[in-house]
Design an enzyme around this catalytic site. Structure first.
Site, PDB file in Angstrom:
ATOM      1  N   ARG A 238       0.899  -1.196   0.014  1.00  0.00           N
ATOM      2  CA  ARG A 238       0.114  -0.104  -0.058  1.00  0.00           C
ATOM      3  C   ARG A 238       1.017   1.268   0.080  1.00  0.00           C
ATOM      4  O   ARG A 238       1.904   1.200   0.737  1.00  0.00           O
ATOM      5  CB  ARG A 238      -0.740   0.174   1.306  1.00  0.00           C
ATOM      6  CG  ARG A 238      -2.102  -0.919   1.328  1.00  0.00           C
ATOM      7  CD  ARG A 238      -3.044  -0.394   0.154  1.00  0.00           C
ATOM      8  NE  ARG A 238      -4.222  -1.315   0.507  1.00  0.00           N
ATOM      9  CZ  ARG A 238      -4.435  -2.490  -0.443  1.00  0.00           C
ATOM     10  NH1 ARG A 238      -3.616  -2.994  -1.454  1.00  0.00           N
ATOM     11  NH2 ARG A 238      -5.512  -3.041  -0.492  1.00  0.00           N
ATOM     12  N   GLU A 267      -4.150   7.561  -4.299  1.00  0.00           N
ATOM     13  CA  GLU A 267      -4.462   7.175  -5.514  1.00  0.00           C
ATOM     14  C   GLU A 267      -5.803   7.765  -6.031  1.00  0.00           C
ATOM     15  O   GLU A 267      -6.705   7.706  -5.074  1.00  0.00           O
ATOM     16  CB  GLU A 267      -4.588   5.652  -5.438  1.00  0.00           C
ATOM     17  CG  GLU A 267      -3.021   5.033  -5.211  1.00  0.00           C
ATOM     18  CD  GLU A 267      -3.007   3.584  -5.027  1.00  0.00           C
ATOM     19  OE1 GLU A 267      -4.267   2.943  -5.058  1.00  0.00           O
ATOM     20  OE2 GLU A 267      -2.114   2.928  -4.624  1.00  0.00           O
ATOM     21  N   HIS A 286      -2.027   0.404  -9.461  1.00  0.00           N
ATOM     22  CA  HIS A 286      -2.617  -0.652  -8.664  1.00  0.00           C
ATOM     23  C   HIS A 286      -3.084  -1.453  -9.112  1.00  0.00           C
ATOM     24  O   HIS A 286      -4.256  -2.004  -9.090  1.00  0.00           O
ATOM     25  CB  HIS A 286      -3.302   0.243  -7.513  1.00  0.00           C
ATOM     26  CG  HIS A 286      -3.576  -0.486  -6.220  1.00  0.00           C
ATOM     27  ND1 HIS A 286      -3.887   0.241  -5.056  1.00  0.00           N
ATOM     28  CD2 HIS A 286      -3.833  -1.954  -6.061  1.00  0.00           C
ATOM     29  CE1 HIS A 286      -3.921  -0.905  -3.931  1.00  0.00           C
ATOM     30  NE2 HIS A 286      -3.824  -2.104  -4.571  1.00  0.00           N
TER      31      HIS A 286
HETATM   32  C1  DGY Z   1      -5.794  -6.108  -2.851  1.00  0.00           C
HETATM   33  O1  DGY Z   1      -6.354  -6.959  -2.917  1.00  0.00           O
HETATM   34  O2  DGY Z   1      -5.706  -5.562  -1.614  1.00  0.00           O
HETATM   35  C2  DGY Z   1      -5.132  -5.381  -3.865  1.00  0.00           C
HETATM   36  O3  DGY Z   1      -4.421  -4.324  -3.444  1.00  0.00           O
HETATM   37  C3  DGY Z   1      -6.323  -4.481  -4.589  1.00  0.00           C
HETATM   38  O4  DGY Z   1      -6.654  -3.339  -3.941  1.00  0.00           O
END
Ligand code: DGY
Length: 324
Positions: A238, A267, A286
């Protein structure tokens, strides 16, 4: 009467058909994300919500008094306010396992793209510059095979990356994790390390930790300063696990060689973010789990969690903080 649910993003028809067997549902079928005011209206009388973001706050829960389950179509659930959900007795679920291999593939995409300068030289060819000789120290890439990969966060995705790295690319793999994993050390020949020596020794530093209070800005100025100046930083966790200003400074001043980023502190990333101008950084929007099969599997898993939650069964992927 079937329980009412709301699905806040497009999902495959087969998944929608599955939900339709058990629930009375509405779905946001637009290409753009659902506006918050529309979402708040839609959840006013539903028992279940299936959502890609899972931003669940106390205020949100107040707008959804009948809600029993929030089924997050993602493995990360850092946007759940766990305390508020506990207080309101609302279940929260995620989609573990099904995306591990796809994210591990993308990690290697970023490792290769940054070290072998794939995007930079793709542009070079397409811009008709191939007549310039690429045969100097400055124009060479960096080997991936037999180099050292440091993985911070050895969960399920970490393990898939470690397997690719150790068995495929014959890399030395170091890992740092809150819990040591001797079984993986035996299986893949990887080595447990404290974070400081991992940063010091790795040619590639990969961040794969979930976002929590303890991992917020885990990588900052101090950590980048420990890394080799030839090292490349990869983030597929993240964005908020990294102090982005410190990363920008480290990249600008040559403290580290480059970065591959699938995630950002904010984001979508702001168009004037200096990172977007850097040739030594490869950026993605992402998309760690964004393959057709993986996204289908995630949607189906989320649907199963949703249906279980609104039909009185404990959902299979109830997040651990809400179990018991
Ligand atoms: C997740 O599944 O957490 C991926 O990063 C997509 O948000």
């Amino acid at each position: 009467m079937k329980p009412k649910v709301f699905i806040s993003k497009r999902i495959p028809q087969e998944v929608e058909d599955y939900i339709a067997q058990y629930c009375d549902y509405k779905i946001w079928n637009e290409e753009t994300p659902i506006p918050n005011d529309v979402l708040l209206k839609e959840v006013a009388d539903v028992e279940g919500l299936m959502t890609p973001k899972g931003i669940i706050t106390k205020e949100f829960l107040n707008s959804a008094p009948s809600l029993k389950v929030v089924s997050n179509i993602a493995v990360g659930y850092d946007a759940f306010d766990i305390e508020a959900m506990k207080e309101r007795d609302v279940w929260g679920t995620n989609t573990p396992f099904v995306l591990d291999e796809a994210v591990a593939d993308l990690v290697f995409g970023l490792i290769l793209a940054t070290s072998r300068r794939v995007v930079e030289f793709n542009n070079y060819v397409k811009e008709g510059k191939w007549d310039r000789v690429l045969d100097s120290e400055e124009s060479f890439g960096k080997d991936v095979h037999h180099s050292t990969l440091g993985i911070i966060g050895m969960g399920r995705i970490g393990e898939k990356v470690a397997r690719r790295a150790a068995l495929g690319f014959e890399m030395d793999v170091l890992y740092y994790n809150t819990k040591r994993k001797p079984e993986l050390e035996d299986k893949y020949g990887i080595t447990y390390s404290d974070m400081e020596s991992l940063l010091e020794r790795s040619d590639f530093v990969l961040l794969l930790v979930p976002l929590r209070e303890s991992t917020y800005h885990l990588m900052g100025e101090k950590q980048f300063n420990i890394m080799k100046s030839s090292a490349i930083f990869i983030n597929c966790s993240r964005g908020q696990t990294v102090n982005e200003n410190a990363l920008i400074a480290a990249l600008q001043s040559g403290v580290i060689r480059g970065a591959g980023l699938d995630v950002f502190e904010k984001e979508p990333v702001a168009v004037d973010n200096p990172i977007l101008k850097m040739d030594n950084v490869v950026v993605l929007p992402h998309i760690g789990s964004a393959t057709q099969k993986t996204r289908f599997d995630m949607a189906m898993k989320a649907a199963e969690n949703l249906v279980a939650g609104v039909t009185g069964q404990v959902p299979p992927d109830l997040v651990k903080e809400l179990q018991g």
